[in-house]
Motif scaffolding. Sequence first.
Motif, short mmCIF file in Angstrom:
data_model
loop_
_atom_site.label_atom_id
_atom_site.label_comp_id
_atom_site.label_asym_id
_atom_site.label_seq_id
_atom_site.Cartn_x
_atom_site.Cartn_y
_atom_site.Cartn_z
N GLY A 1 0.84 -1.21 0.00
CA GLY A 1 0.00 0.00 0.00
C GLY A 1 0.86 1.24 0.00
N ASP A 2 0.38 2.29 0.68
CA ASP A 2 1.09 3.57 0.68
C ASP A 2 1.18 4.08 2.13
N LEU A 3 1.89 5.19 2.28
CA LEU A 3 2.04 5.81 3.61
C LEU A 3 0.98 6.88 3.79
N ASN A 4 0.22 6.78 4.89
CA ASN A 4 -0.78 7.79 5.20
C ASN A 4 -0.36 8.51 6.49
N ILE A 5 -0.17 9.83 6.38
CA ILE A 5 0.32 10.60 7.55
C ILE A 5 -0.78 11.50 8.08
N THR A 6 -1.01 11.45 9.39
CA THR A 6 -1.86 12.45 10.06
C THR A 6 -1.02 13.06 11.19
N SER A 7 -1.48 14.22 11.67
CA SER A 7 -0.67 14.88 12.70
C SER A 7 -1.52 15.80 13.57
N ASN A 8 -1.01 16.15 14.73
CA ASN A 8 -1.67 17.13 15.60
C ASN A 8 -1.44 18.55 15.06
N LEU A 9 -0.41 18.69 14.18
CA LEU A 9 -0.11 20.02 13.63
C LEU A 9 -0.77 20.17 12.25
N LYS A 10 -1.26 21.35 11.98
CA LYS A 10 -1.89 21.58 10.67
C LYS A 10 -0.94 22.32 9.73
N ASN A 11 0.16 22.87 10.29
CA ASN A 11 0.99 23.73 9.43
C ASN A 11 2.20 23.01 8.85
N ILE A 12 2.13 21.67 8.81
CA ILE A 12 3.22 20.95 8.13
C ILE A 12 2.61 20.09 7.02
N PRO A 13 3.39 19.83 5.95
CA PRO A 13 2.85 19.02 4.84
C PRO A 13 2.63 17.58 5.30
N LEU A 14 1.54 16.95 4.87
CA LEU A 14 1.25 15.55 5.27
C LEU A 14 1.31 14.61 4.08
N GLY A 15 1.70 15.16 2.93
CA GLY A 15 1.81 14.30 1.74
C GLY A 15 3.27 14.14 1.33
N PRO A 16 3.53 14.05 0.02
CA PRO A 16 4.89 13.80 -0.49
C PRO A 16 5.93 14.83 -0.06
N GLU A 17 5.50 15.99 0.41
CA GLU A 17 6.46 17.02 0.85
C GLU A 17 6.95 16.77 2.28
N ASN A 18 6.29 15.86 2.98
CA ASN A 18 6.75 15.58 4.35
C ASN A 18 8.05 14.77 4.28
N ILE A 19 8.99 15.13 5.14
CA ILE A 19 10.32 14.48 5.13
C ILE A 19 10.18 12.97 5.34
N VAL A 20 9.20 12.57 6.15
CA VAL A 20 8.99 11.13 6.41
C VAL A 20 8.56 10.44 5.12
N TYR A 21 7.70 11.11 4.35
CA TYR A 21 7.22 10.53 3.10
C TYR A 21 8.38 10.36 2.11
N LYS A 22 9.27 11.38 2.08
CA LYS A 22 10.42 11.32 1.16
C LYS A 22 11.32 10.12 1.50
N VAL A 23 11.48 9.88 2.81
CA VAL A 23 12.30 8.74 3.25
C VAL A 23 11.63 7.44 2.84
N TYR A 24 10.31 7.37 3.01
CA TYR A 24 9.52 6.17 2.66
C TYR A 24 9.74 5.83 1.17
N GLU A 25 9.61 6.84 0.32
CA GLU A 25 9.78 6.64 -1.13
C GLU A 25 11.20 6.15 -1.44
N LYS A 26 12.19 6.82 -0.85
CA LYS A 26 13.59 6.50 -1.18
C LYS A 26 13.98 5.11 -0.69
N PHE A 27 13.44 4.73 0.47
CA PHE A 27 13.79 3.42 1.03
C PHE A 27 13.33 2.31 0.09
N TYR A 28 12.08 2.38 -0.36
CA TYR A 28 11.55 1.32 -1.23
C TYR A 28 12.17 1.37 -2.63
N GLU A 29 12.52 2.56 -3.06
CA GLU A 29 13.20 2.69 -4.37
C GLU A 29 14.57 2.04 -4.30
#
Length: 287
Positions: A51-79
């Motif tokens: 599947g994919d990575l779904n990010i939620t957070s208590n903060l609203k002022n940070i990106p929760l999609g591909p711009e989130n640093i965690v998401y970038k790591v997720y993509e790079k790891f599997y690549e």
Amino acid sequence: MSNKIIAANGKINIGLNITGKLPNGYHLLDMIMAPISLADFLHIKFHEEEGDLNITSNLKNIPLGPENIVYKVYEKFYEKTGLKKRKVDLYLEKNVPSEAGLGGGSSDGAHFLKALNELHNYPLNLVELIELSKGVGADLPFFLVNKTARVQGIGEILERVENNLDCDIILLKPEFGVSTVAAYKNSSKIEKMKSANMNSILMGLRENSLELVKRGIENNLEEALLVDNENIIGFRKKLDSIGGLEFFMSGSGSAYFTFVKKGEGKTYLSKLEEKIKNCKFYLCSFL
Ligand SMILES: C[C@@](CO)(OP(=O)(O)O)[C@H](O)COP(=O)(O)OP(=O)(O)OC[C@H]1O[C@@H](n2ccc(N)nc2=O)[C@H](O)[C@@H]1O
Ligand SMILES: Nc1ncnc2c1ncn2[C@@H]1O[C@H](COP(=O)(O)OP(=O)(O)O)[C@@H](O)[C@H]1O
């Protein structure tokens, strides 16, 4: 399915010298970085299915999609590993203020990378993890080791150092943020930058001498911002008007920190709260 809660701690920079610049625009650094107890918490649910990575957070002022640093790591790891992407739900409990120079997002990314590598039974070794994380952000490699270290290169050359400094740390986060890019860009406007005395800092950390540490600290990114960043100029003036304490900017800011005697942090923090408005304060310690 497996659930994990992982602390993703912040860091402070104790002295930061810019020593050169690469053709790709990145700057070469010589700095001390230390992990601190202030931390985000990654609430991770690893599913069995793809599947994919779904990010939620208590903060609203940070990106929760591909711009989130965690998401970038997720993509790079599997690549990099070629493994099938696992479905992952991540609740990002943010406590480390963003755009503060405290490595909040970088730590989230590095700790998530370590968790992914463990989930898949360590397909990448530390050198490969450092190489992969460096491509996401220069501050991530430090968090893979996550011990007080002298950091060089763009942030990927790490040499562990002894840190016996026994003190409370007060962090001050003014309500404005600072762009890391702008801070680095500004550094080219300064002819001769001051230089942090790494030997004094290292000896002070080793011998638990606050005096030696404080005497050695300079931060070239603060110097760069003091050229024309009105927010930093005003905040620095405010801090300089407070007697008895010395304040140092962490990384590219906007957070500052001061060291106080162990156990005296609470007293100093309430005094600072009375003197400085529009600012958040955090009492923490070295990790
Ligand atoms: C300034 C420092 C000091 O520890 O930390 P923070 O203040 O961000 O916490 C780091 O160098 C920040 O690392 P990080 O925030 O991961 O930077 P990156 O995302 O890789 O890069 C953002 C931008 O900063 C500049 N950059 C970053 C690192 C570096 N060694 N040289 C640079 O010139 C580049 O313009 C880059 O495009
Ligand atoms: N997981 C994350 N946590 C915080 N900020 C993030 C994250 N992912 C991406 N960002 C973005 O990165 C920038 C700040 O990152 P952060 O590491 O918190 O600051 P700093 O590097 O100054 O300590 C912000 O622009 C924010 O929108």
